[in-house]
Design a protein around this motif. Sequence first.
Motif, PDB file in Angstrom:
ATOM      1  N   GLN A 126      37.512  53.918   3.548  1.00  0.00           N
ATOM      2  CA  GLN A 126      36.140  53.701   4.686  1.00  0.00           C
ATOM      3  C   GLN A 126      34.782  53.260   4.558  1.00  0.00           C
ATOM      4  N   VAL A 127      34.037  53.015   3.301  1.00  0.00           N
ATOM      5  CA  VAL A 127      32.998  52.650   2.131  1.00  0.00           C
ATOM      6  C   VAL A 127      33.941  51.455   1.803  1.00  0.00           C
ATOM      7  N   LEU A 128      34.819  50.865   1.390  1.00  0.00           N
ATOM      8  CA  LEU A 128      35.259  49.965   0.900  1.00  0.00           C
ATOM      9  C   LEU A 128      35.149  48.785   2.314  1.00  0.00           C
ATOM     10  N   LEU A 129      35.928  49.667   3.202  1.00  0.00           N
ATOM     11  CA  LEU A 129      36.015  48.237   4.484  1.00  0.00           C
ATOM     12  C   LEU A 129      34.794  48.429   5.272  1.00  0.00           C
ATOM     13  N   VAL A 130      33.825  49.333   5.170  1.00  0.00           N
ATOM     14  CA  VAL A 130      32.590  48.867   5.299  1.00  0.00           C
ATOM     15  C   VAL A 130      31.769  47.775   5.523  1.00  0.00           C
ATOM     16  N   ARG A 131      31.982  47.213   4.297  1.00  0.00           N
ATOM     17  CA  ARG A 131      31.077  45.612   3.886  1.00  0.00           C
ATOM     18  C   ARG A 131      31.741  44.492   3.856  1.00  0.00           C
ATOM     19  N   LEU A 132      33.151  45.030   3.918  1.00  0.00           N
ATOM     20  CA  LEU A 132      34.032  43.498   4.687  1.00  0.00           C
ATOM     21  C   LEU A 132      33.600  43.046   6.215  1.00  0.00           C
ATOM     22  N   PRO A 133      33.503  41.667   6.609  1.00  0.00           N
ATOM     23  CA  PRO A 133      33.649  41.016   7.611  1.00  0.00           C
ATOM     24  C   PRO A 133      35.150  40.289   8.530  1.00  0.00           C
ATOM     25  N   PHE A 134      35.561  41.597   9.535  1.00  0.00           N
ATOM     26  CA  PHE A 134      36.232  40.829  10.044  1.00  0.00           C
ATOM     27  C   PHE A 134      36.204  40.135  11.049  1.00  0.00           C
ATOM     28  N   CYS A 135      36.886  38.760  10.994  1.00  0.00           N
ATOM     29  CA  CYS A 135      37.026  37.898  12.187  1.00  0.00           C
ATOM     30  C   CYS A 135      38.193  37.809  12.571  1.00  0.00           C
ATOM     31  N   LYS A 136      39.366  38.286  12.209  1.00  0.00           N
ATOM     32  CA  LYS A 136      40.273  38.033  12.817  1.00  0.00           C
ATOM     33  C   LYS A 136      40.726  39.267  13.959  1.00  0.00           C
ATOM     34  N   ALA A 137      41.881  38.986  14.578  1.00  0.00           N
ATOM     35  CA  ALA A 137      42.090  40.126  15.795  1.00  0.00           C
ATOM     36  C   ALA A 137      42.424  41.326  15.494  1.00  0.00           C
ATOM     37  N   SER A 138      41.500  41.893  15.741  1.00  0.00           N
ATOM     38  CA  SER A 138      41.799  44.470  14.869  1.00  0.00           C
ATOM     39  C   SER A 138      43.084  44.458  15.404  1.00  0.00           C
ATOM     40  N   VAL A 139      44.384  43.824  14.921  1.00  0.00           N
ATOM     41  CA  VAL A 139      45.283  44.761  15.375  1.00  0.00           C
ATOM     42  C   VAL A 139      46.306  45.655  14.248  1.00  0.00           C
ATOM     43  N   LEU A 140      46.086  46.550  14.504  1.00  0.00           N
ATOM     44  CA  LEU A 140      47.004  46.813  13.940  1.00  0.00           C
ATOM     45  C   LEU A 140      48.465  47.217  14.058  1.00  0.00           C
ATOM     46  N   SER A 141      49.959  46.673  12.614  1.00  0.00           N
ATOM     47  CA  SER A 141      50.785  47.640  13.800  1.00  0.00           C
ATOM     48  C   SER A 141      51.218  48.496  13.486  1.00  0.00           C
ATOM     49  N   HIS A 142      50.416  49.448  13.712  1.00  0.00           N
ATOM     50  CA  HIS A 142      50.930  50.921  13.287  1.00  0.00           C
ATOM     51  C   HIS A 142      49.869  51.468  14.439  1.00  0.00           C
ATOM     52  N   ALA A 143      50.048  52.664  14.926  1.00  0.00           N
ATOM     53  CA  ALA A 143      48.939  53.494  14.954  1.00  0.00           C
ATOM     54  C   ALA A 143      47.709  54.207  13.921  1.00  0.00           C
ATOM     55  N   TYR A 144      49.122  54.468  12.722  1.00  0.00           N
ATOM     56  CA  TYR A 144      48.475  54.867  11.609  1.00  0.00           C
ATOM     57  C   TYR A 144      47.272  53.707  11.018  1.00  0.00           C
ATOM     58  N   CYS A 145      47.211  53.953  10.202  1.00  0.00           N
ATOM     59  CA  CYS A 145      45.568  53.588  10.269  1.00  0.00           C
ATOM     60  C   CYS A 145      46.376  52.965   8.658  1.00  0.00           C
ATOM     61  N   LEU A 146      46.845  52.081   7.999  1.00  0.00           N
ATOM     62  CA  LEU A 146      47.484  51.415   7.370  1.00  0.00           C
ATOM     63  C   LEU A 146      46.759  50.379   6.541  1.00  0.00           C
ATOM     64  N   HIS A 147      46.236  51.088   5.155  1.00  0.00           N
ATOM     65  CA  HIS A 147      45.656  50.719   3.963  1.00  0.00           C
ATOM     66  C   HIS A 147      45.978  48.757   4.129  1.00  0.00           C
ATOM     67  N   PRO A 148      47.616  48.863   3.309  1.00  0.00           N
ATOM     68  CA  PRO A 148      47.007  46.892   3.672  1.00  0.00           C
ATOM     69  C   PRO A 148      47.833  46.395   5.142  1.00  0.00           C
ATOM     70  N   ASP A 149      47.588  47.387   5.921  1.00  0.00           N
ATOM     71  CA  ASP A 149      47.732  46.711   7.013  1.00  0.00           C
ATOM     72  C   ASP A 149      45.438  46.236   7.397  1.00  0.00           C
ATOM     73  N   LEU A 150      44.645  47.437   7.068  1.00  0.00           N
ATOM     74  CA  LEU A 150      43.233  46.835   7.274  1.00  0.00           C
ATOM     75  C   LEU A 150      42.875  45.587   5.794  1.00  0.00           C
ATOM     76  N   ILE A 151      44.469  45.407   5.415  1.00  0.00           N
ATOM     77  CA  ILE A 151      44.140  44.357   4.003  1.00  0.00           C
ATOM     78  C   ILE A 151      43.942  43.074   4.579  1.00  0.00           C
ATOM     79  N   ARG A 152      44.906  43.040   5.250  1.00  0.00           N
ATOM     80  CA  ARG A 152      45.191  41.617   5.854  1.00  0.00           C
ATOM     81  C   ARG A 152      43.942  41.282   7.103  1.00  0.00           C
ATOM     82  N   LEU A 153      42.958  42.114   7.190  1.00  0.00           N
ATOM     83  CA  LEU A 153      42.539  42.089   8.432  1.00  0.00           C
ATOM     84  C   LEU A 153      40.792  41.190   8.416  1.00  0.00           C
ATOM     85  N   PRO A 154      40.221  41.390   6.850  1.00  0.00           N
ATOM     86  CA  PRO A 154      39.333  40.249   7.100  1.00  0.00           C
ATOM     87  C   PRO A 154      38.994  39.138   6.773  1.00  0.00           C
TER      88      PRO A 154
END
Length: 113
Positions: A19-47
């Motif tokens: 959470q701390v590492l993700l809060v500092r990132l700007p998200f400019c793409k669509a915020s859709v994950l491949s799974h309902a479970y919040c996977l770290h690799p999915d979150l890394i592709r979004l910012p």
Amino acid sequence: SREEEFLRDPEQFFSPCYQVLLVRLPFCKASVLSHAYCLHPDLIRLPCGDITINSIFGLSIVISTFGLDSALIFLPYVLILRSVLAIASQEERLKTLNTCVSHLCAVLIFYVP
């Protein structure tokens, strides 16, 4: 209870770090994950910002987990081997080593891809 939930899902331990590492990132793409479970690799592709620190953190978690598993498997075998070599009788030593080698082969079959 919360302790039992933590023991079932140890990744919750790292959740605040993610959470701390993700809060500092700007998200400019669509915020859709491949799974309902919040996977770290999915979150890394979004910012659309620099994710170097996040990638290093994820890699360090994987490497430390692998290293800890390996150490916790290797250490008991070293202690067992030390005890076996302390046995005075050659016949008993070979019998014991035979049992240990078959067990070690079973462990290697399970862990080595």
